[in-house]
Design a protein around this motif. Structure first.
Motif, mmCIF file in Angstrom:
data_model
loop_
_atom_site.group_PDB
_atom_site.id
_atom_site.type_symbol
_atom_site.label_atom_id
_atom_site.label_comp_id
_atom_site.label_asym_id
_atom_site.label_seq_id
_atom_site.Cartn_x
_atom_site.Cartn_y
_atom_site.Cartn_z
ATOM 1 N N VAL A 193 0.991 -1.193 0.083
ATOM 2 C CA VAL A 193 -0.106 -0.050 -0.153
ATOM 3 C C VAL A 193 0.883 1.121 -0.046
ATOM 4 C CG1 VAL A 193 -1.504 1.367 1.312
ATOM 5 C CG2 VAL A 193 -2.008 -1.178 1.167
ATOM 6 N N ALA A 194 1.898 1.015 0.746
ATOM 7 C CA ALA A 194 2.802 2.484 0.695
ATOM 8 C C ALA A 194 3.346 2.853 -0.416
ATOM 9 C CB ALA A 194 3.936 2.073 1.817
ATOM 10 N N VAL A 195 3.466 1.817 -1.312
ATOM 11 C CA VAL A 195 4.421 1.915 -2.779
ATOM 12 C C VAL A 195 3.279 2.167 -3.616
ATOM 13 C CG1 VAL A 195 5.617 0.481 -4.482
ATOM 14 C CG2 VAL A 195 6.360 0.521 -2.158
ATOM 15 N N THR A 196 2.111 1.608 -3.759
ATOM 16 C CA THR A 196 1.113 1.710 -4.659
ATOM 17 C C THR A 196 -0.018 2.860 -4.437
ATOM 18 O OG1 THR A 196 -0.326 -0.010 -3.863
ATOM 19 C CG2 THR A 196 1.468 -0.531 -5.469
ATOM 20 N N ARG A 197 -0.540 2.997 -3.150
ATOM 21 C CA ARG A 197 -1.255 3.822 -2.786
ATOM 22 C C ARG A 197 -2.776 3.210 -3.167
ATOM 23 N NH1 ARG A 197 -0.168 7.673 0.851
ATOM 24 N NH2 ARG A 197 -1.718 8.894 0.231
ATOM 25 N N THR A 198 -2.972 1.843 -3.404
ATOM 26 C CA THR A 198 -3.966 1.204 -3.844
ATOM 27 C C THR A 198 -5.162 1.234 -2.712
ATOM 28 O OG1 THR A 198 -2.908 -0.157 -5.323
ATOM 29 C CG2 THR A 198 -4.976 -0.984 -4.905
ATOM 30 N N ALA A 199 -6.439 1.631 -3.263
ATOM 31 C CA ALA A 199 -7.732 1.289 -2.309
ATOM 32 C C ALA A 199 -8.565 0.262 -2.719
ATOM 33 C CB ALA A 199 -8.207 2.694 -2.104
ATOM 34 N N ARG A 200 -8.906 -0.651 -1.681
ATOM 35 C CA ARG A 200 -10.057 -1.838 -2.133
ATOM 36 C C ARG A 200 -11.417 -1.001 -2.658
ATOM 37 N NH1 ARG A 200 -12.318 -5.813 2.098
ATOM 38 N NH2 ARG A 200 -12.929 -3.838 3.124
ATOM 39 N N TRP A 201 -11.880 -1.607 -3.791
ATOM 40 C CA TRP A 201 -13.205 -1.148 -4.343
ATOM 41 C C TRP A 201 -12.993 0.001 -4.946
ATOM 42 C CZ3 TRP A 201 -16.197 -2.968 0.773
ATOM 43 C CH2 TRP A 201 -15.839 -4.306 0.898
ATOM 44 N N HIS A 202 -11.824 0.627 -5.284
ATOM 45 C CA HIS A 202 -11.704 1.951 -5.777
ATOM 46 C C HIS A 202 -10.770 1.791 -7.239
ATOM 47 C CE1 HIS A 202 -12.038 6.312 -5.223
ATOM 48 N NE2 HIS A 202 -10.642 6.341 -5.878
ATOM 49 N N ASP A 203 -11.246 2.443 -8.009
ATOM 50 C CA ASP A 203 -10.532 2.273 -9.338
ATOM 51 C C ASP A 203 -9.145 3.090 -9.223
ATOM 52 O OD1 ASP A 203 -12.886 0.912 -10.338
ATOM 53 O OD2 ASP A 203 -13.456 2.825 -11.121
ATOM 54 N N GLU A 204 -8.822 4.160 -8.590
ATOM 55 C CA GLU A 204 -7.589 4.774 -8.907
ATOM 56 C C GLU A 204 -6.911 4.899 -7.591
ATOM 57 O OE1 GLU A 204 -6.499 6.204 -11.785
ATOM 58 O OE2 GLU A 204 -8.338 5.532 -12.766
ATOM 59 N N PRO A 205 -5.355 4.961 -7.693
ATOM 60 C CA PRO A 205 -4.643 5.194 -6.603
ATOM 61 C C PRO A 205 -4.979 6.294 -5.961
ATOM 62 C CG PRO A 205 -3.174 4.604 -8.472
ATOM 63 C CD PRO A 205 -4.607 4.809 -9.061
#
Length: 575
Positions: A487-499
């Motif tokens: 998460v720290a590297v990608t800033r990915t959020a679950r059920w969300h399209d964009e970082p």
């Protein structure tokens, strides 16, 4: 300290006869030292639990004799032991002692659980479900009073998420919370705008809302509690965790850790932020702080157990609707907010906060406060700044706990004062979808602002705020450090399209420092752990992939092959 550095200089160049034969040698690997230069070496020698040499296989070879244990890494990566800056292990380990709590992603999941409990809990007894955050439910809202009534009409029900929650009719009635009470407590008791009746949602509930314990639940003996805590610590080891900070350690928890230490059952290094009640009389607070500073574990910590300071709660929760912000939350069906001026809840006023900081700093205690909203963070940084004029704050290793929403002003202030921060990247993954829906993208510019913190020189450490369940991904909150790194590297959020603001992502090197040396600093132990350097303790982890070169998505799936504490294995995977 100077002797250790001198020996380090020698062993980085040419191992000498002055270096003792090693008990353990790792060779043929990619050993990431996380020293100031972030050097990577092939081999490492350990004697009596400490690192005595680092270098190439050829340089380390003279430290091998017939008694040396040799680990051939075959190119695998070694990291310093991973550290979690924020956990609550004693409570988490006991959470499912009575029955398993299933995962919940929808309101129907919540209602199914309450319905199942109503079938086994005696009528009139309380049903309490804790820390199923509404930000992690697909519907993004609290279960309503009516919904809870429908599945448990004969039980008081409390759906608790941190300081806030949702109650059914019997629970409200038992606490005397009706329309008249709600009118007198508009900041704490949410109401139906049409009728004025309590909706069931209650903020900062501890001051106005009480539950009764479920007498039918299993009660654990002291030995059973200790065994469950050991089971959890061993699972931490399974995921490479060799150090933790318990952020809100009670007297009973401190005693439990001491029992495990005496029995040689502590397989992680533990540092304690002791609990403190900020609303007590100042004489009582002084007495409590004197007791903490008199603790031998504060005066002279054991390598595996020590006290570093205290923790208080400055505001509510971003996951529940009570974090304290500089700008209003905005009306919300998600959080049940009807007042457009509502900015959240500040639990400690500025004067008292400064008094607490000063009392801790004067005793050399590391102060920290739960701060979720940007206004709460700024209030704490301002209190540190005022006290710093008389007592230097930096040497105390004081910090900001969570600091989920920050501002450029707060980041600059923390950097100037030498204040650390303790952040939970998994919250971005699990909760940012709801936060974007509530606030919009712009207000999340400095949400878990990792890159900004590193750029400013703030010591930022990665944590989980693990509260319940054993299991690195099924837990509340997940304590799998590789999920946090990803998460720290990608800033990915679950059920969300964009970082979520990718510009705040960390580099791979920063990602590793975030879970190693930075957290060692927060533990007041960076001279002993957090990096692999000559003279330091041999806490390290062997992982199954190269975290500096693998694809982003491979980071989260990393597995630990072995975890070592003081040069001895505390976890080894099965072949």
């Amino acid at each position: 300290m100077h002797l250790r550095l001198a020996i380090a200089a020698l062993t980085w160049c040419i191992p000498t006869a002055l270096v003792p034969a090693a008990d353990l040698v790792l060779r043929g690997g990619k050993i990431v030292t996380v020293d100031p230069q972030f050097r990577i070496v092939q081999a490492m020698a350990v004697h009596d639990g400490r690192i005595v040499a680092l270098g190439t296989d050829e340089q380390i070879a003279p430290q091998i004799d017939q008694q040396t244990q040799i680990v051939d890494l075959d190119g695998r990566m070694v990291l310093p032991g991973l550290i979690d800056s924020h956990v609550h292990p004693t409570g988490a380990s006991q959470y499912e002692a009575d029955h398993e709590i299933p995962p919940m992603e929808t309101i129907d999941d919540v209602l199914s659980y309450v319905r199942a409990r109503a079938a086994v809990v005696p009528k009139g007894e309380w049903i309490v479900l804790q820390q199923v955050f509404i930000t992690r439910l697909r519907e993004q809202r609290f279960p309503t009073r009516a919904e809870l009534d429908s599945v448990a009409p004969e039980h008081p029900v409390w759906f608790r998420t941190g300081p806030d929650g949702s109650a059914n009719s019997l629970a409200l009635a038992e606490n005397g919370i009706d329309r008249a009470f709600a009118a007198k407590h508009p900041d704490q008791v949410a109401v139906d705008p049409a009728s004025g009746e309590p909706s069931g949602v209650i903020r900062r509930s501890s001051s106005i809302f009480k539950t009764r314990s479920d007498k039918s639940r299993k009660s654990l003996s002291q030995d059973e509690r200790d065994d469950r805590l050991v089971e959890l610590l061993e699972d931490y080891n399974r995921w490479g965790i060799t150090g933790i900070i318990d952020r809100n350690c009670s007297d009973s928890a401190r005693a439990q850790y001491a029992r495990l230490l005496e029995a040689n059952r502590l397989t992680t290094r533990v540092r304690l932020s002791r609990s403190l009640s900020p609303g007590d009389d100042l004489t009582q607070i002084d007495q409590r702080l004197d007791e903490i500073t008199a603790d031998p574990l504060f005066k002279q910590p054991d390598p595996r157990l020590g006290v570093i300071g205290v923790k208080v709660f400055e505001d509510g929760g971003m996951l529940t609707g009570s974090a304290y912000f500089t700008r209003p939350w905005g009306t919300s069906t998600i959080y049940g907010i009807v007042d457009s001026r509502y900015r959240g809840m500040q639990f400690i006023d500025d004067d008292r906060l400064e008094q607490l900081v000063r009392r801790c700093a004067s005793r050399g205690l590391a102060f920290t406060a739960h701060c979720q909203g940007d206004a709460a963070v700024e209030a704490l940084v301002d209190a540190y700044a005022r006290v710093d004029q008389e007592i230097p704050i930096g040497p105390t290793r004081s910090s900001i706990t969570h600091s989920s929403f920050m501002s450029p002003k707060a980041i600059a202030g923390a950097a100037k004062l030498g204040v650390g921060v303790d952040l939970q990247p998994a919250w971005l993954y699990l909760d940012a979808r709801t936060l974007v829906a509530q606030f919009g993208s712009e207000r999340l510019t400095h949400f878990i602002p990792l890159r900004s913190l590193f750029a400013a020189g703030v010591v930022a450490g990665g944590g989980s705020d693990h509260m319940q369940k054993i299991g690195s991904l099924r837990s509340v909150n997940p304590y799998n450090p590789f999920l946090g790194m990803w998460v720290a590297v990608t800033r990915t959020a679950r059920w969300h399209d964009e970082p979520i603001h990718r510009e705040q992502a960390l580099t791979r090197e920063q990602m590793i420092r975030f879970y190693t040396i930075n957290n060692a600093w927060l533990m007041r132990a960076e001279d002993e752990i957090g990096s692999l350097e000559v003279g330091k303790r041999a806490d390290f982890v062997v992982v199954d992939r190269d975290l500096l070169r693998c694809s982003d998505d491979e980071i989260r799936d990393a597995l630990v092959e072995s975890t070592w504490l003081d040069g001895r294995p505390v976890y080894q995977s099965q072949p």
